[in-house]
Scaffold this motif. Structure first.
Motif, PDB file in Angstrom:
ATOM      1  N   ILE A   1      11.743  26.445  82.636  1.00 32.77           N
ATOM      2  CA  ILE A   1      10.331  26.812  82.756  1.00 32.77           C
ATOM      3  C   ILE A   1       9.879  26.704  84.212  1.00 32.77           C
ATOM      4  CG2 ILE A   1       9.708  26.301  80.371  1.00 32.77           C
ATOM      5  CD1 ILE A   1       8.308  23.749  81.399  1.00 32.77           C
ATOM      6  N   GLY A   2      10.481  25.770  84.964  1.00 29.37           N
ATOM      7  CA  GLY A   2      10.200  25.712  86.391  1.00 29.37           C
ATOM      8  C   GLY A   2      10.678  26.973  87.088  1.00 29.37           C
ATOM      9  N   LYS A   3      11.850  27.440  86.663  1.00 34.61           N
ATOM     10  CA  LYS A   3      12.411  28.669  87.232  1.00 34.61           C
ATOM     11  C   LYS A   3      11.499  29.867  86.934  1.00 34.61           C
ATOM     12  CE  LYS A   3      16.655  31.459  87.143  1.00 34.61           C
ATOM     13  NZ  LYS A   3      17.990  31.613  86.539  1.00 34.61           N
ATOM     14  N   LYS A   4      11.017  29.965  85.690  1.00 33.66           N
ATOM     15  CA  LYS A   4      10.090  31.052  85.333  1.00 33.66           C
ATOM     16  C   LYS A   4       8.853  31.003  86.224  1.00 33.66           C
ATOM     17  CE  LYS A   4      11.009  31.804  80.368  1.00 33.66           C
ATOM     18  NZ  LYS A   4      11.047  33.269  80.328  1.00 33.66           N
ATOM     19  N   THR A   5       8.379  29.787  86.466  1.00 34.80           N
ATOM     20  CA  THR A   5       7.186  29.617  87.296  1.00 34.80           C
ATOM     21  C   THR A   5       7.451  30.084  88.724  1.00 34.80           C
ATOM     22  OG1 THR A   5       6.729  27.645  85.963  1.00 34.80           O
ATOM     23  CG2 THR A   5       5.339  28.004  87.880  1.00 34.80           C
ATOM     24  N   GLY A   6       8.646  29.788  89.240  1.00 36.63           N
ATOM     25  CA  GLY A   6       9.013  30.244  90.578  1.00 36.63           C
ATOM     26  C   GLY A   6       9.083  31.755  90.674  1.00 36.63           C
ATOM     27  N   GLU A   7       9.581  32.384  89.622  1.00 35.76           N
ATOM     28  CA  GLU A   7       9.652  33.850  89.593  1.00 35.76           C
ATOM     29  C   GLU A   7       8.243  34.451  89.568  1.00 35.76           C
ATOM     30  OE1 GLU A   7      12.049  34.319  86.149  1.00 35.76           O
ATOM     31  OE2 GLU A   7      13.945  33.962  87.203  1.00 35.76           O
ATOM     32  N   MET A   8       7.332  33.809  88.826  1.00 33.74           N
ATOM     33  CA  MET A   8       5.939  34.257  88.798  1.00 33.74           C
ATOM     34  C   MET A   8       5.306  34.117  90.181  1.00 33.74           C
ATOM     35  SD  MET A   8       4.812  32.481  85.171  1.00 33.74           S
ATOM     36  CE  MET A   8       3.146  33.141  85.079  1.00 33.74           C
ATOM     37  N   ALA A   9       5.613  33.002  90.850  1.00 35.44           N
ATOM     38  CA  ALA A   9       5.053  32.754  92.180  1.00 35.44           C
ATOM     39  C   ALA A   9       5.487  33.830  93.174  1.00 35.44           C
ATOM     40  CB  ALA A   9       5.479  31.374  92.678  1.00 35.44           C
ATOM     41  N   ALA A  10       6.752  34.217  93.099  1.00 37.31           N
ATOM     42  CA  ALA A  10       7.262  35.248  94.013  1.00 37.31           C
ATOM     43  C   ALA A  10       6.506  36.559  93.827  1.00 37.31           C
ATOM     44  CB  ALA A  10       8.756  35.447  93.785  1.00 37.31           C
ATOM     45  N   LYS A  11       6.257  36.932  92.578  1.00 36.60           N
ATOM     46  CA  LYS A  11       5.537  38.182  92.309  1.00 36.60           C
ATOM     47  C   LYS A  11       4.117  38.131  92.872  1.00 36.60           C
ATOM     48  CE  LYS A  11       8.114  39.303  88.096  1.00 36.60           C
ATOM     49  NZ  LYS A  11       8.039  39.436  86.618  1.00 36.60           N
ATOM     50  N   ILE A  12       3.492  36.977  92.768  1.00 34.18           N
ATOM     51  CA  ILE A  12       2.131  36.824  93.285  1.00 34.18           C
ATOM     52  C   ILE A  12       2.129  36.906  94.814  1.00 34.18           C
ATOM     53  CG2 ILE A  12       0.192  35.212  93.517  1.00 34.18           C
ATOM     54  CD1 ILE A  12       1.108  34.134  90.698  1.00 34.18           C
ATOM     55  N   LEU A  13       3.010  36.150  95.445  1.00 29.51           N
ATOM     56  CA  LEU A  13       3.044  36.101  96.908  1.00 29.51           C
ATOM     57  C   LEU A  13       3.426  37.447  97.523  1.00 29.51           C
ATOM     58  CD1 LEU A  13       4.739  32.611  97.372  1.00 29.51           C
ATOM     59  CD2 LEU A  13       2.340  33.181  97.772  1.00 29.51           C
ATOM     60  N   LEU A  14       4.297  38.180  96.830  1.00 31.76           N
ATOM     61  CA  LEU A  14       4.751  39.463  97.348  1.00 31.76           C
ATOM     62  C   LEU A  14       3.813  40.617  96.987  1.00 31.76           C
ATOM     63  CD1 LEU A  14       8.575  39.072  96.581  1.00 31.76           C
ATOM     64  CD2 LEU A  14       7.479  38.998  98.837  1.00 31.76           C
ATOM     65  N   GLY A  15       2.731  40.285  96.300  1.00 29.80           N
ATOM     66  CA  GLY A  15       1.774  41.320  95.936  1.00 29.80           C
ATOM     67  C   GLY A  15       2.235  42.216  94.816  1.00 29.80           C
ATOM     68  N   GLN A  16       3.181  41.728  94.014  1.00 26.47           N
ATOM     69  CA  GLN A  16       3.719  42.532  92.920  1.00 26.47           C
ATOM     70  C   GLN A  16       3.009  42.279  91.594  1.00 26.47           C
ATOM     71  OE1 GLN A  16       7.827  41.355  92.983  1.00 26.47           O
ATOM     72  NE2 GLN A  16       8.282  42.448  94.889  1.00 26.47           N
ATOM     73  N   ALA A  17       2.132  41.271  91.551  1.00 31.88           N
ATOM     74  CA  ALA A  17       1.424  40.939  90.311  1.00 31.88           C
ATOM     75  C   ALA A  17       0.082  40.310  90.641  1.00 31.88           C
ATOM     76  CB  ALA A  17       2.261  39.995  89.446  1.00 31.88           C
ATOM     77  N   ASP A  18      -0.858  40.477  89.745  1.00 35.48           N
ATOM     78  CA  ASP A  18      -2.198  39.900  89.865  1.00 35.48           C
ATOM     79  C   ASP A  18      -2.259  38.683  88.948  1.00 35.48           C
ATOM     80  OD1 ASP A  18      -4.867  39.231  89.744  1.00 35.48           O
ATOM     81  OD2 ASP A  18      -5.586  41.244  89.276  1.00 35.48           O
ATOM     82  N   ILE A  19      -2.417  37.515  89.529  1.00 31.16           N
ATOM     83  CA  ILE A  19      -2.389  36.284  88.733  1.00 31.16           C
ATOM     84  C   ILE A  19      -3.456  36.273  87.644  1.00 31.16           C
ATOM     85  CG2 ILE A  19      -3.907  34.985  90.301  1.00 31.16           C
ATOM     86  CD1 ILE A  19      -2.137  32.513  89.700  1.00 31.16           C
ATOM     87  N   SER A  20      -4.565  36.951  87.863  1.00 40.38           N
ATOM     88  CA  SER A  20      -5.652  36.924  86.879  1.00 40.38           C
ATOM     89  C   SER A  20      -5.282  37.603  85.567  1.00 40.38           C
ATOM     90  CB  SER A  20      -6.911  37.574  87.458  1.00 40.38           C
ATOM     91  OG  SER A  20      -6.735  38.964  87.632  1.00 40.38           O
ATOM     92  N   THR A  21      -4.227  38.403  85.575  1.00 42.39           N
ATOM     93  CA  THR A  21      -3.808  39.097  84.348  1.00 42.39           C
ATOM     94  C   THR A  21      -2.460  38.589  83.823  1.00 42.39           C
ATOM     95  OG1 THR A  21      -2.681  40.872  85.573  1.00 42.39           O
ATOM     96  CG2 THR A  21      -5.015  41.189  85.079  1.00 42.39           C
ATOM     97  N   MET A  22      -1.907  37.563  84.459  1.00 46.03           N
ATOM     98  CA  MET A  22      -0.586  37.054  84.053  1.00 46.03           C
ATOM     99  C   MET A  22      -0.718  36.082  82.890  1.00 46.03           C
ATOM    100  SD  MET A  22       1.157  36.454  87.821  1.00 46.03           S
ATOM    101  CE  MET A  22       2.872  36.380  87.287  1.00 46.03           C
TER     102      MET A  22
END
Length: 332
Positions: A271-292
Motif C-alpha cells: 500500500i505504501g508502494k501504491k501511494t508512491g505511484e499516486m504521488a508520482a502521477k500528481i507531481l508529474l501532472g498526470q493526475a488531479d488529486i481531487s478526483t483520485m
C-alpha cells in the motif's frame, strides 16, 4: 468585453488551482516530499519504505529525482502538527502522512499542498467526513490498510470453533477512531452469530496491561484491529494472554507476529508502494488529486503465527489446507 474578462478570470482561477494542488506540474527536476510517520513499528516502516521506493522509481523514468524530508512523531499526536507545519512552512511539493493522526494533522494544516495518506483504515472516519463515498476531494487522497472485516470475524469463528454465548473481547486504543470503526464492524458480525462481544478500551500504553488482563480474565478470545498503539505494544498483550491460553486474532500481520494466532493481512509495503505511484502521477501532472479515489490492497492474505498456534493447540496443517500461510519468523 465582459465575456472575455470572465473567460480570462476563469482560466486564471483554473491555473491557480492546478499550481496549488501540483496536479498540472511536472516542470521540476527535483521534488521535495515531506513524510510524517506517526510511530516507529514494522507496519508503518514498511509503508514508508514502499512509498519511497515507488516514488523514486517512477520519477526516475522521467529523469527526475526526489528529496525526502522524513520525520517520525514517535507516537506523540501533538508532535504531528508541529512536523506538518514545518513541511507547510518549507512549501514542500507533497506530504505523505503515514497513519491516521498524521493524516488528520496534515489535513488541518494545508488546503493547497497535496496530501497522500497511507495506513489509514477508513478516510471518512479519519477525517470526520459526512457521506464519504471513496474520494476525499480537495487536496487529499491515499491508500487504505483495511482488510475485509466480515471475513476476519468468520476466520475467528472457524478456527476457534466459537459458538453462541462465547465471549470475545474487542481491544483497542480509545484515541484511534479507525480502531473503533473496525471494532464496531467486528461486533456486528460476531453478534449476529450470538457471540457476546465486549469492548476493552485503553487510553495509551500505560493502562494497556491492566485492560488486557481484564479482557483475558473474562473472555474466550480477543480481537485487536489495526491499531498503532497495539502494534507498538504486542509484547504486553502476549505476556498477558499467552499464559492464560487466550487466543488473539490480529487485524494485521505485524501485530499477529507479536501476539496473535492468525490474521487477514494486507501488505503495508504494497500500500505504501501504491501511494508512491499516486504521488508520482500528481507531481508529474498526470493526475488531479481531487478526483483520485482511495486505493486498497486487493489481495489480503490469511496468515498464522505458528508458535502461538502450537501453544494453543491449533492444527496448523489444517490451517494451511484452508489457504493460510505462516508468518515468517514464527515457526521456530
Amino acid at each position: 468585453m465582459k465575456k472575455i474578462i470572465a473567460i480570462v478570470l476563469a482560466l486564471a482561477t483554473m491555473l491557480g488551482t492546478c499550481l496549488a494542488l501540483s496536479s498540472c506540474g511536472g516542470d521540476k527536476d527535483v521534488y521535495t516530499v515531506g513524510i510524517i510517520q506517526l510511530a516507529p513499528h514494522e507496519a508503518l516502516d514498511a509503508a514508508t519504505q514502499g512509498f519511497k521506493d515507488a516514488l523514486e522509481a517512477e520519477l526516475a523514468k522521467e529523469g527526475k529525482t526526489v528529496e525526502f524530508k522524513f520525520q517520525n512523531a514517535q507516537g506523540d499526536i501533538p508532535t504531528c502538527s508541529t512536523i506538518v507545519n514545518s513541511f507547510v512552512a518549507e512549501n514542500v511539493d507533497l506530504i505523505m502522512a503515514n497513519a491516521t493522526a498524521a493524516l488528520f494533522s496534515a489535513y488541518n494544516a494545508t488546503e493547497t499542498i497535496p496530501i497522500l495518506g497511507t495506513s489509514i483504515t477508513e478516510y471518512g472516519v479519519a477525517l470526520e467526513l459526512d457521506n464519504f463515498n471513496g474520494t476525499v476531494g480537495g487536496n487529499v487522497s491515499g491508500t487504505s490498510d483495511l482488510a475485509p472485516l466480515t471475513t476476519q470475524a468468520e476466520m475467528m469463528v472457524d478456527v476457534l470453533g466459537l459458538k453462541s454465548g462465547d465471549k470475545v473481547g474487542l481491544l483497542y486504543c480509545s484515541s484511534e477512531n479507525n480502531s473503533k470503526y473496525q471494532v464496531d464492524k467486528i461486533n456486528e458480525a460476531l453478534s449476529a452469530k450470538g457471540i457476546v462481544c465486549t469492548e476493552y478500551k485503553f487510553t495509551d500504553s500505560n493502562d494497556l496491561q491492566t485492560i488486557v488482563q481484564n479482557a483475558a480474565n473474562n473472555c474466550d478470545a480477543i480481537y485487536v484491529p489495526t491499531d498503532n498503539v497495539v502494534a507498538s505494544n504486542t509484547e504486553i498483550i502476549n505476556n498477558v494472554c499467552a499464559p492464560k491460553s487466550v487466543p488473539v486474532f490480529a487485524g494485521e500481520e505485524n501485530t499477529c507476529r507479536g501476539c496473535g494466532f492468525a490474521s487477514l493481512s494486507i501488505s503495508y509495503y504494497n500500500i505504501g508502494k501504491k501511494t508512491g505511484e499516486m504521488a508520482a502521477k500528481i507531481l508529474l501532472g498526470q493526475a488531479d488529486i481531487s478526483t483520485m479515489a482511495i486505493e486498497y490492497d486487493a489481495n489480503p492474505v490469511m496468515k498464522y503465527n505458528k508458535a502461538i498456534c502450537d501453544a494453543l493447540g491449533i492444527d496448523t496443517a489444517a490451517l494451511e489446507a484452508k489457504g493460510y500461510t505462516v508468518i515468517e519468523g514464527t515457526d521456530n
